[in-house]
Design a protein around this motif. Structure first.
Motif, PDB file in Angstrom:
ATOM      1  N   LEU A 194       0.237  -1.301  -0.114  1.00  0.00           N
ATOM      2  CA  LEU A 194       0.401   0.327   0.051  1.00  0.00           C
ATOM      3  C   LEU A 194       0.986   1.470  -0.220  1.00  0.00           C
ATOM      4  CD1 LEU A 194      -3.030  -1.098   2.395  1.00  0.00           C
ATOM      5  CD2 LEU A 194      -2.720  -1.353   0.317  1.00  0.00           C
ATOM      6  N   SER A 199      -2.144   5.272   2.918  1.00  0.00           N
ATOM      7  CA  SER A 199      -2.874   4.438   1.709  1.00  0.00           C
ATOM      8  C   SER A 199      -2.594   3.361   2.688  1.00  0.00           C
ATOM      9  CB  SER A 199      -2.105   4.138   0.867  1.00  0.00           C
ATOM     10  OG  SER A 199      -1.677   5.207   0.485  1.00  0.00           O
ATOM     11  N   TYR A 203      -7.185   2.634   2.584  1.00  0.00           N
ATOM     12  CA  TYR A 203      -7.715   1.348   1.926  1.00  0.00           C
ATOM     13  C   TYR A 203      -9.258   1.477   1.866  1.00  0.00           C
ATOM     14  CZ  TYR A 203      -7.608  -2.782  -1.030  1.00  0.00           C
ATOM     15  OH  TYR A 203      -7.850  -3.346  -1.587  1.00  0.00           O
TER      16      TYR A 203
END
Length: 256
Positions: A194, A199, A203
């Protein structure tokens, strides 16, 4: 299955089964999924909520099926934040994945909505269940402006000016370091990295921002990112006061 009062509830249902998960390191991460869970029509959805047992007495809702889910302690969470250490070790997250998969196997949800349960970026994929991540637009990679530096002890040692400049330069490395554990586990399970902590925090198959767009505006976000914003309604429009009640909009229904 039990509701929050401990009463047994029948598991037989033909309604879509929605599992809400709150990471119990803070009440905020439990309350947000609980509020959304309560907003779903019990006649249309079979609603489940999983969190640590320590918050159960605060979250009464008879139509919600409750499940105990292990979490690190709030004390360990706050200690990691204050010292600038990664919150979760690889062992923590590995244990979380195992607990997630056991929960998913038990509930058999059609859809998962979770707040700060980073392990679901792996476990939901392994279980092939779509997953919506409740998070703050503050952490979005699409957020306008620089990410403010964390409140780290370096600021006390060097002062706000010099410390902020140093931390801003080191921030990309800091973010990658704090995402190492989840990225190692993703690689182990055959999923791509990621990248940074931003992130990892945001996510999901759907990313739901629990903020006002004008507070933390984002630009160019993907179609699977959206705000779940607040609506303000004056308690008594006839009186000149500034008291408001806060309600969630129903944009999250589009995900379900």
């Amino acid at each position: 299955m039990q509701d929050f009062s401990g009463k047994r509830i029948s598991a037989v249902s033909t309604r879509p089964r929605i599992l809400f998960v709150g990471e119990s390191v803070s009440l905020a991460h439990v309350t947000r999924p609980w509020v959304l869970a309560q907003a779903l029509d019990a006649e249309q959805y079979e609603v489940h909520l999983a969190c640590s047992d320590k918050w159960r007495h605060l979250l009464a809702a008879r139509h919600i099926h409750w499940h105990n889910l292990h979490s690190i302690s709030s004390e360990a969470f706050m200690a990691a934040l204050s010292q600038g250490r990664p919150i979760y070790s690889e062992k923590n997250l590995s244990d979380y994945i195992e607990a997630d998969l056991e929960l998913i196997s038990q509930v058999k949800p059609d859809f998962i909505v979770a707040d700060f349960r980073l392990s679901l970026s792996i476990s939901a994929k392994l279980a092939a269940v779509p997953y919506a991540n409740l998070c703050n637009a503050y952490w979005s990679a699409y957020r306008q402006g620089k990410l403010p530096v964390p409140d780290h002890k370096v600021l006390k040692i060097l002062g706000v000016g010099a410390g902020s400049a140093l931390m801003q330069g080191l921030l990309p490395l800091f973010m990658k370091h704090h995402a190492k554990a989840i990225n190692r586990l993703r690689k182990r399970h055959g999923f791509p990295s990621l990248g940074s902590l931003q992130s990892a925090y945001t996510y999901g198959d759907y990313t739901l921002y629990c903020d006002l767009p004008r507070l933390f505006p984002v630009r160019g976000m993907p179609k699977n990112h959206r705000y779940i914003v607040f609506e303000r309604k004056r308690l008594n429009p006839k009186k000149n006061n500034n008291l408001y009640t806060v309600q969630w909009t129903k944009d999250y229904n589009a995900c379900i």
